[in-house]
Design a protein around this motif. Structure first.
Motif, PDB file in Angstrom:
ATOM      1  N   THR A 255      32.438  58.911-119.804  1.00 47.82           N
ATOM      2  CA  THR A 255      31.617  58.605-120.968  1.00 47.82           C
ATOM      3  C   THR A 255      30.142  58.745-120.621  1.00 47.82           C
ATOM      4  N   ASP A 256      29.347  59.138-121.615  1.00 47.48           N
ATOM      5  CA  ASP A 256      27.889  59.123-121.472  1.00 47.48           C
ATOM      6  C   ASP A 256      27.262  58.213-122.521  1.00 47.48           C
ATOM      7  N   SER A 257      28.075  57.312-123.080  1.00 53.15           N
ATOM      8  CA  SER A 257      27.698  56.331-124.108  1.00 53.15           C
ATOM      9  C   SER A 257      27.657  56.928-125.515  1.00 53.15           C
ATOM     10  N   GLU A 258      27.507  58.251-125.629  1.00 55.44           N
ATOM     11  CA  GLU A 258      27.554  58.908-126.938  1.00 55.44           C
ATOM     12  C   GLU A 258      28.954  59.415-127.240  1.00 55.44           C
ATOM     13  N   ILE A 259      29.602  59.935-126.219  1.00 57.77           N
ATOM     14  CA  ILE A 259      30.953  60.457-126.356  1.00 57.77           C
ATOM     15  C   ILE A 259      31.783  59.979-125.168  1.00 57.77           C
ATOM     16  N   SER A 260      33.032  59.630-125.421  1.00 55.54           N
ATOM     17  CA  SER A 260      33.944  59.174-124.370  1.00 55.54           C
ATOM     18  C   SER A 260      35.250  59.943-124.496  1.00 55.54           C
ATOM     19  N   MET A 261      35.854  60.245-123.335  1.00 55.82           N
ATOM     20  CA  MET A 261      37.123  60.962-123.339  1.00 55.82           C
ATOM     21  C   MET A 261      38.053  60.339-122.317  1.00 55.82           C
ATOM     22  N   GLU A 262      39.331  60.271-122.690  1.00 58.46           N
ATOM     23  CA  GLU A 262      40.338  59.681-121.821  1.00 58.46           C
ATOM     24  C   GLU A 262      41.576  60.561-121.851  1.00 58.46           C
ATOM     25  N   ALA A 263      42.093  60.910-120.672  1.00 57.42           N
ATOM     26  CA  ALA A 263      43.280  61.756-120.556  1.00 57.42           C
ATOM     27  C   ALA A 263      44.324  61.036-119.722  1.00 57.42           C
ATOM     28  N   TYR A 264      45.588  61.372-119.971  1.00 58.67           N
ATOM     29  CA  TYR A 264      46.694  60.682-119.305  1.00 58.67           C
ATOM     30  C   TYR A 264      47.673  61.685-118.725  1.00 58.67           C
TER      31      TYR A 264
END
Length: 368
Positions: free
Chosen positions: A47-56
């Motif tokens: 995350t950069d506080s503007e956009i967050s991404m999570e993968a599994y």
């Protein structure tokens, strides 16, 4: 923490999340990628506080745990590992992660996983579930018309609105406007402005098969897109989006039907005849012939004619070639309909067989 995965699967997940890693003027921990392992599942987050991404992904777990690794070292290392099995083992006392693959062993410094921000999941239910393929196409046919380098201006984003089983995406930089709509039943009404950067990242991670779907949820001033093995969360742009319906002409004086590939090639050639930025191309329509003309006082001039199907009187208008090309390169049909009006009234471009994708473009002064 200790687990075993493969180089290919780790790289797939890292490719998903690395675009969300912070690169400047932020807390040091946001320059890293969060790893959490437990019960045969590995979570990667950035995350950069503007956009967050999570993968599994599924892994063979020996012991659970979490940590953060500097992205600029971790990602290139995984990218260059040999294909096959990779073992990851946390060395707590040294604050390192040991990575073993093939005949090599590598150790990277770690940061504390508990300090990394979590995703704002909330308890809200999804407002809409839609085919990934459809959403990706709609983004591709709108996001290019946003205004660049405008910070948090509404013109730096894409309007997404849903009402009466219809999803609409709209983008404009005030010189042109893209309108795209698709019927997708079963959702609840919403209206927000999604940053263009988010649109690009969302399009990048969406699967291209015809079966996959993505769920959209609003959580406060953020939107969450959830697909099978990845989540994207983005802040929304604040402000009032202009009334785009006032910009879209109800009709035009003259309409032509032209081969998309032929027009694209002619415009690309015309665009070469300009030393500075995009060429201004004059369109002259008369008796079923479209003549494209460009002129640069320092470089030269060009003229090329195409056969078209014409409905309406003789017409002349001029546009930035780049703006025309941007739209034509996103059309999947063989032919497009172009509507033109006299004076400085806007022109329109549509695929031949649909009014669901409309491109409105403002003319420039016709060269004398």
């Amino acid at each position: 923490m200790q687990f075993t995965s493969t180089q290919g699967e780790m790289l797939r997940c890292l490719n998903m999340v690395e675009k969300a890693v912070a690169t400047r003027d932020v807390q040091e921990i946001l320059t890293g990628i969060y790893l959490e392992c437990g019960d045969g599942k590995l979570t990667l987050r950035a995350t950069d506080s503007e956009i967050s991404m999570e993968a599994y992904t599924t892994v063979e777990t020996t012991s659970p745990g979490s940590m953060v690794l500097k992205a600029k070292y971790f990602v290139p290392l995984i990218r260059r590992l040999p294909s096959g099995e990779v073992t990851f083992k946390q060395l707590k006392e040294q604050q390192m992660l040991e990575i073993t693959a093939g005949n090599g062993s590598f150790r990277l410094q770690t940061m504390v996983g508990e300090d990394f921000p979590s995703l704002p999941m909330g308890n809200a239910l999804p407002l809409l579930e839609m085919p990934c393929q459809v959403l990706a196409k709609m983004i591709r046919q709108t996001a290019y018309a946003t205004r660049e380098d405008q910070g948090h201006s509404v013109f730096a984003g894409v309007l997404m609105e849903y009402k009466a089983d219809e999803l609409r995406l709209v983008a404009t930089d005030t010189n042109r406007l893209c309108f795209n709509r698709q019927t997708i039943p079963g959702g609840e009404d919403f209206n927000f402005i999604l940053p263009a950067r988010t649109c690009i990242e969302l399009q990048r991670i969406l699967p291209t098969d015809s079966e996959s779907t993505v769920k959209l949820t609003l959580v406060g001033n953020q939107v969450l897109f959830r697909q099978n093995d990845v989540i994207l969360v983005s802040r929304l742009l604040e402000g009032q989006y202009p009334d785009y319906s006032r910009v879209m002409p109800a009709s035009t004086e003259t309409e032509i039907v032209v081969e998309c590939r032929e027009l694209t090639s002619a415009l690309e050639r015309a665009n070469l005849m300009h030393k500075q930025s995009s060429a201004s191309v004059t369109l002259d329509i008369e008796e079923g012939i479209l003549i494209l003309r460009t002129r640069d006082v320092e470089l030269g001039e060009s003229e090329e004619s195409l056969s078209v199907k014409q409905n309406g009187p003789t017409m002349r208008s001029a546009f930035q070639a780049r703006f025309l090309l941007d739209m034509l390169k996103t059309v999947s049909t063989d032919k497009v309909r172009i509507g033109l009006s006299s004076g400085m009234n806007p022109g329109t471009i549509r695929p031949l067989d649909s009014d669901d994708y409309v491109y409105v473009i403002m003319p420039v002064m016709t060269p004398r």
